[in-house]
Design a protein around this motif. Structure first.
Motif, PDB file in Angstrom:
ATOM      1  N   GLY A  89      25.394  62.730  -2.808  1.00  0.00           N
ATOM      2  CA  GLY A  89      25.879  64.046  -2.406  1.00  0.00           C
ATOM      3  C   GLY A  89      27.354  64.196  -2.718  1.00  0.00           C
ATOM      4  N   SER A  90      27.737  65.392  -3.173  1.00  0.00           N
ATOM      5  CA  SER A  90      29.139  65.670  -3.485  1.00  0.00           C
ATOM      6  C   SER A  90      29.552  66.939  -2.750  1.00  0.00           C
ATOM      7  N   TYR A  91      30.739  66.905  -2.132  1.00  0.00           N
ATOM      8  CA  TYR A  91      31.170  68.013  -1.281  1.00  0.00           C
ATOM      9  C   TYR A  91      32.671  68.219  -1.432  1.00  0.00           C
ATOM     10  N   PHE A  92      33.105  69.470  -1.258  1.00  0.00           N
ATOM     11  CA  PHE A  92      34.546  69.731  -1.285  1.00  0.00           C
ATOM     12  C   PHE A  92      35.073  69.852   0.137  1.00  0.00           C
ATOM     13  N   LEU A  93      36.265  69.281   0.341  1.00  0.00           N
ATOM     14  CA  LEU A  93      36.901  69.222   1.645  1.00  0.00           C
ATOM     15  C   LEU A  93      37.953  70.322   1.777  1.00  0.00           C
ATOM     16  N   ASP A  94      38.251  70.709   3.009  1.00  0.00           N
ATOM     17  CA  ASP A  94      39.407  71.555   3.260  1.00  0.00           C
ATOM     18  C   ASP A  94      40.647  70.761   2.845  1.00  0.00           C
ATOM     19  N   ARG A  95      41.507  71.361   2.050  1.00  0.00           N
ATOM     20  CA  ARG A  95      42.606  70.611   1.461  1.00  0.00           C
ATOM     21  C   ARG A  95      43.709  70.260   2.455  1.00  0.00           C
ATOM     22  N   VAL A  96      43.727  70.906   3.602  1.00  0.00           N
ATOM     23  CA  VAL A  96      44.734  70.621   4.623  1.00  0.00           C
ATOM     24  C   VAL A  96      44.168  69.706   5.703  1.00  0.00           C
ATOM     25  N   THR A  97      43.000  70.063   6.237  1.00  0.00           N
ATOM     26  CA  THR A  97      42.424  69.289   7.344  1.00  0.00           C
ATOM     27  C   THR A  97      41.549  68.141   6.885  1.00  0.00           C
ATOM     28  N   MET A  98      41.101  68.159   5.642  1.00  0.00           N
ATOM     29  CA  MET A  98      40.199  67.160   5.069  1.00  0.00           C
ATOM     30  C   MET A  98      38.836  67.160   5.769  1.00  0.00           C
ATOM     31  N   LYS A  99      38.440  68.293   6.316  1.00  0.00           N
ATOM     32  CA  LYS A  99      37.146  68.424   6.961  1.00  0.00           C
ATOM     33  C   LYS A  99      36.191  69.185   6.038  1.00  0.00           C
ATOM     34  N   ALA A 100      34.874  69.056   6.318  1.00  0.00           N
ATOM     35  CA  ALA A 100      33.861  69.738   5.515  1.00  0.00           C
ATOM     36  C   ALA A 100      32.566  69.810   6.301  1.00  0.00           C
ATOM     37  N   THR A 101      31.639  70.603   5.802  1.00  0.00           N
ATOM     38  CA  THR A 101      30.275  70.632   6.322  1.00  0.00           C
ATOM     39  C   THR A 101      29.340  70.432   5.145  1.00  0.00           C
ATOM     40  N   PRO A 102      28.073  70.099   5.399  1.00  0.00           N
ATOM     41  CA  PRO A 102      27.127  69.931   4.288  1.00  0.00           C
ATOM     42  C   PRO A 102      26.953  71.193   3.445  1.00  0.00           C
ATOM     43  N   ALA A 103      27.395  72.345   3.961  1.00  0.00           N
ATOM     44  CA  ALA A 103      27.305  73.579   3.170  1.00  0.00           C
ATOM     45  C   ALA A 103      28.358  73.630   2.063  1.00  0.00           C
ATOM     46  N   ASN A 104      29.340  72.736   2.108  1.00  0.00           N
ATOM     47  CA  ASN A 104      30.414  72.725   1.112  1.00  0.00           C
ATOM     48  C   ASN A 104      29.980  71.975  -0.154  1.00  0.00           C
ATOM     49  N   ASP A 105      28.865  72.389  -0.715  1.00  0.00           N
ATOM     50  CA  ASP A 105      28.404  71.735  -1.936  1.00  0.00           C
ATOM     51  C   ASP A 105      28.417  72.723  -3.094  1.00  0.00           C
ATOM     52  N   MET A 106      27.831  72.325  -4.216  1.00  0.00           N
ATOM     53  CA  MET A 106      27.928  73.135  -5.413  1.00  0.00           C
ATOM     54  C   MET A 106      27.127  74.428  -5.327  1.00  0.00           C
ATOM     55  N   SER A 107      26.202  74.514  -4.363  1.00  0.00           N
ATOM     56  CA  SER A 107      25.435  75.750  -4.223  1.00  0.00           C
ATOM     57  C   SER A 107      26.343  76.933  -3.894  1.00  0.00           C
TER      58      SER A 107
END
Length: 515
Positions: free
Chosen positions: A196-214
């Motif tokens: 799985g690959s996901y993009f993080l918030d660039r300030v908080t470094m947080k993410a959810t599984p919805a942060n994918d290529m879809s």
């Protein structure tokens, strides 16, 4: 006309009369004057980590040392918004500003006279994650983990980025990469794994599984959501300041071998249409690509990829409008054919460098091929433009011990050498025809080597090779070694203050320089 002339004369007489009555009985007095020194032209600080400390010097002409007569203000401006961050002569501000570029103003007001003096500077606020080496690797349990060596005034080792991001546990780590890009809509920070690959918030470094290529795909054909996780993103950052080789184009290669290309300005951001890993004569057939995107690191105008079905190099040059890739023609007598199906050779490895041999201003790419007899070949080419140029081909000499068993390879941009490792063994092969040489090094104390990577992002001219290794006591270790310039030998020297331990088992590193 006469009436007009008389009017002018009358006004002049009145003016002269008034001037004659003003005999000038003025008394001029000197007032206190303050000179501000000690401010630099620019400051940088990290939000939530640094305290911005500035101690200006005030030289006054008439205050008799009475500093209580002054009022002090430290003000930051971002766009049209002002904020006061200090009220004392010296600034000691624990940074909580958003990570942006500001103008800093220091104002000193004499309460007795009302006169005010000002000095100013540029202020760049980052986060602990704004600048440094992004690290992707494995933790002690074998799960993917991201870390960072944050490098500004000092170096911070930031741990547990992926495991504390809010994402589920991931496996098979690949890379951790900041895309760069001028506009906020173009920028992402990707953690990439084969699970799985996901993009993080660039300030908080947080993410959810919805942060994918879809979130960025707008396709009209079926793409398996289990496979569209990106594992390669082009272009990379290419300078210490964070510049990339293009601000308009981006390419994403997924673990299934699908390739998505975008013209960011035309698409209105980081968005992608149908995959381009196909040829015009068979638009309905997507061809799985090898996990490499080949392009000129100095200026990416096109992108090459390797067709794993037909064993050939293909080129994509249609950013913004192209829906397929181009089959490259071969000419008799060339250094090697783009179509490897005629040779029986298979792609083993490929990478982009800053090598300029043959006039390749923006950097050559290299590929390692293996033929049916297990003989290896090195191809050098300029993956630039609609007609990429073949520069040279080399047959790997039997002198290069265990070249076929290598776990990792890394090509120097500045010398005709390729480093490779087999387990805990580090080797170097100079492929210069007629002057082939082989070297063996013991730089990791027998520890397993987990990554080799030349720096093409911060200072490629320094010819720095990053070597990562691992043991259960010191955990992951990363060192920057400088390759010497002596043409008669290939020396490796550990750069001062450039070794870090206690890391994850390092798989890849990438530079980040901007928010």
């Amino acid at each position: 006309m006469k009436i007009y002339q008389y009017t002018i004369l009358l006004m002049a007489a009145l003016f002269l009369g008034s001037c004659a009555k003003d005999l000038g009985n003025y008394e001029y007095k000197d007032i206190n004057d303050v000179k501000i020194t000690g401010l630099l032209g620019a400051y940088t600080a990290r939000r939530g980590v640094d305290t911005l400390r500035i101690k200006p010097t005030l030289a006054a002409t008439m205050d008799q040392g009475d500093t209580s007569r002054y009022q002090y203000l430290w003000i930051v401006r971002q766009g049209n918004v002002l904020d006061t961050i200090g009220y004392h002569k010296d600034l000691a501000y624990p940074v909580t500003l958003e990570p942006l570029a500001y103008k800093l103003f220091y104002r000193v007001r004499d309460k007795q006279t009302g006169v005010e003096w000002q000095s100013n500077a540029d202020l760049i606020i980052g986060t602990p994650y704004s600048r440094g080496w992004l690290i992707m690797g494995e933790d002690e349990q074998g799960y993917a983990e991201a870390e960072m060596l944050s490098i500004q005034n000092d170096t911070l080792h930031l741990k547990h980025i992926l495991s504390e991001s809010g994402l589920p546990k991931l496996q098979d780590p690949v890379s951790f990469q900041h895309t760069g890009g001028g506009l906020d809509a173009y920028i992402k920070l990707w953690t990439m794994t084969k699970s799985g690959s996901y993009f993080l918030d660039r300030v908080t470094m947080k993410a959810t599984p919805a942060n994918d290529m879809s979130r960025v795909l707008y396709v009209s054909e079926t793409v398996d959501p289990q496979t569209y996780h990106p594992i390669v993103i082009a272009p990379q950052m290419r300078t210490a300041a964070g510049a990339t080789s293009t601000g308009n184009y981006r390419v994403m290669l997924t673990k299934a071998g699908d390739i998505f290309a975008a013209f960011l300005a035309i698409n209105g951001g980081d968005f992608y249409n149908n995959p381009i890993n196909r040829v015009a004569t068979a638009q309905e057939v997507r061809i799985p690509a090898a996990p490499y995107l080949l392009y000129a690191t100095g200026s990416m105008t096109t992108a090459m990829w390797y067709d794993t079905v037909n064993d050939r190099f293909l080129n994509y040059s249609g950013f913004g409008f192209g829906t397929s890739s181009t089959v490259l023609p071969d000419v008799a007598g060339a250094a090697f054919p783009w179509n490897q199906g005629t040779t029986g050779r298979k792609l083993v490895y490929a990478e982009n460098t800053r090598n300029t041999d043959g006039g390749s201003t923006n950097g050559n790419s290299f590929a390692i091929m293996k033929d049916p007899a297990n003989v290896h070949h090195i191809y050098k080419f300029y993956a630039n433009g609609a007609a990429p140029a073949k520069r040279a081909a080399y047959v790997v000499s039997p002198l290069a011990r265990d070249f076929d068993k290598a776990n990792f390879y890394a090509f120097s941009s500045n010398r005709t050498v390729v480093f490779y490792s087999v387990g805990n063994k580090l080797y170097c092969y100079d492929y210069n025809p007629g002057n082939e040489r082989f070297y063996e090094y013991n730089l990791t104390g027998g520890d397993q080597i987990t990554m080799l990577k030349f720096d093409t992002q911060v200072d490629h001219a320094a010819n720095s090779l990053y070597i990562a290794s691992y043991n259960t006591n010191t955990k992951g270790t990363l060192g920057r070694f400088v390759v010497g310039n002596n043409p008669n030998v290939v020396d490796l020297t550990l750069a001062p203050k450039s070794s870090w331990s206690g890391l994850v088992k390092v798989k890849d590193i990438n530079w980040r320089a901007v928010n």
